[in-house]
Motif scaffolding. Sequence first.
Motif, PDB file in Angstrom:
ATOM      1  N   MET A  60      36.244  40.833  43.725  1.00 21.17           N
ATOM      2  CA  MET A  60      37.230  41.790  44.201  1.00 21.17           C
ATOM      3  C   MET A  60      36.662  42.567  45.381  1.00 21.17           C
ATOM      4  O   MET A  60      35.443  42.676  45.540  1.00 21.17           O
ATOM      5  CB  MET A  60      37.621  42.763  43.081  1.00 21.17           C
ATOM      6  N   ASN A  82      45.571  42.278  41.816  1.00 25.13           N
ATOM      7  CA  ASN A  82      45.370  43.600  42.385  1.00 25.13           C
ATOM      8  C   ASN A  82      45.071  44.593  41.281  1.00 25.13           C
ATOM      9  O   ASN A  82      45.620  44.485  40.170  1.00 25.13           O
ATOM     10  CB  ASN A  82      46.614  44.060  43.148  1.00 25.13           C
ATOM     11  N   LYS A 103      47.604  36.848  44.296  1.00 24.41           N
ATOM     12  CA  LYS A 103      46.354  37.589  44.222  1.00 24.41           C
ATOM     13  C   LYS A 103      46.405  38.620  43.097  1.00 24.41           C
ATOM     14  O   LYS A 103      47.453  39.191  42.811  1.00 24.41           O
ATOM     15  CB  LYS A 103      46.068  38.299  45.549  1.00 24.41           C
ATOM     16  N   PHE A 128      41.701  47.778  44.503  1.00 23.36           N
ATOM     17  CA  PHE A 128      40.963  46.520  44.618  1.00 23.36           C
ATOM     18  C   PHE A 128      41.941  45.357  44.761  1.00 23.36           C
ATOM     19  O   PHE A 128      43.042  45.387  44.211  1.00 23.36           O
ATOM     20  CB  PHE A 128      40.089  46.252  43.385  1.00 23.36           C
ATOM     21  N   GLN A 129      41.513  44.330  45.485  1.00 24.01           N
ATOM     22  CA  GLN A 129      42.266  43.086  45.525  1.00 24.01           C
ATOM     23  C   GLN A 129      41.275  41.929  45.572  1.00 24.01           C
ATOM     24  O   GLN A 129      40.093  42.116  45.879  1.00 24.01           O
ATOM     25  CB  GLN A 129      43.207  43.023  46.722  1.00 24.01           C
ATOM     26  N   GLU A 130      41.764  40.732  45.251  1.00 26.46           N
ATOM     27  CA  GLU A 130      40.880  39.570  45.245  1.00 26.46           C
ATOM     28  C   GLU A 130      40.256  39.348  46.611  1.00 26.46           C
ATOM     29  O   GLU A 130      40.914  39.491  47.640  1.00 26.46           O
ATOM     30  CB  GLU A 130      41.648  38.326  44.804  1.00 26.46           C
ATOM     31  N   ASN A 131      38.987  39.009  46.609  1.00 33.61           N
ATOM     32  CA  ASN A 131      38.240  38.832  47.850  1.00 33.61           C
ATOM     33  C   ASN A 131      38.243  37.359  48.253  1.00 33.61           C
ATOM     34  O   ASN A 131      37.527  36.554  47.678  1.00 33.61           O
ATOM     35  CB  ASN A 131      36.804  39.329  47.680  1.00 33.61           C
TER      36      ASN A 131
END
Length: 203
Positions: A61, A20, A18, A48-51
Amino acid sequence: TQSTWAAASFFVRTEGDKRNVYLVSNGVGDVLRAAPQVKALIAGVRVFQENHFLKGSSCPMRLTQEGIFWLAPAMRRRRCAASTAEVLLLLEQELVVFTDLAESSPLRSGLLAMEEQGSVCVTCELGGGGCVCLAAERGAECIAAFVKQHEKKELREALLELILPAGSGCGDERSGGVCGQEAAAAAATAAAGCIDGAPPLAK
């Protein structure tokens, strides 16, 4: 906390499954830019991180709980105010449908005004200048708090101490959590604006 952040304060970690995004201090940012050969494992706070949860999200994100406190003061369009009862409801239930909230609720009106699905910051102002911030995902008809279970438990307990009268015994482990469940049920009813005798809410 700051009300604005420069784009140069954000760094992306691309290794792993992922992506970040991390928020770093000016000093750390200067070091990373001055020495691009340095391989930093972790720096700053993940914001934020991948959604991979909400497929209909307008942004790939999503906000993280550990970074929401730092971003909240700078957020405008994707930030909603909530009452203590509504925050308890979000912490107690996996999903909260918009129609479960009172029609006069600022949280409900704020979510409906956004229209687009995706990450939102839910804030609750407390007495003494404190503030609770939750990272959440706004779906088509509902909202879900993205907070780890142990953090949800800690937040619930702290908020219940604020709204429940002293000596209620709800913090006693021997109660088997019944008081906490009853308090959460009362908070849910209060969030729906159905009763007049709701516990006093912190402002």
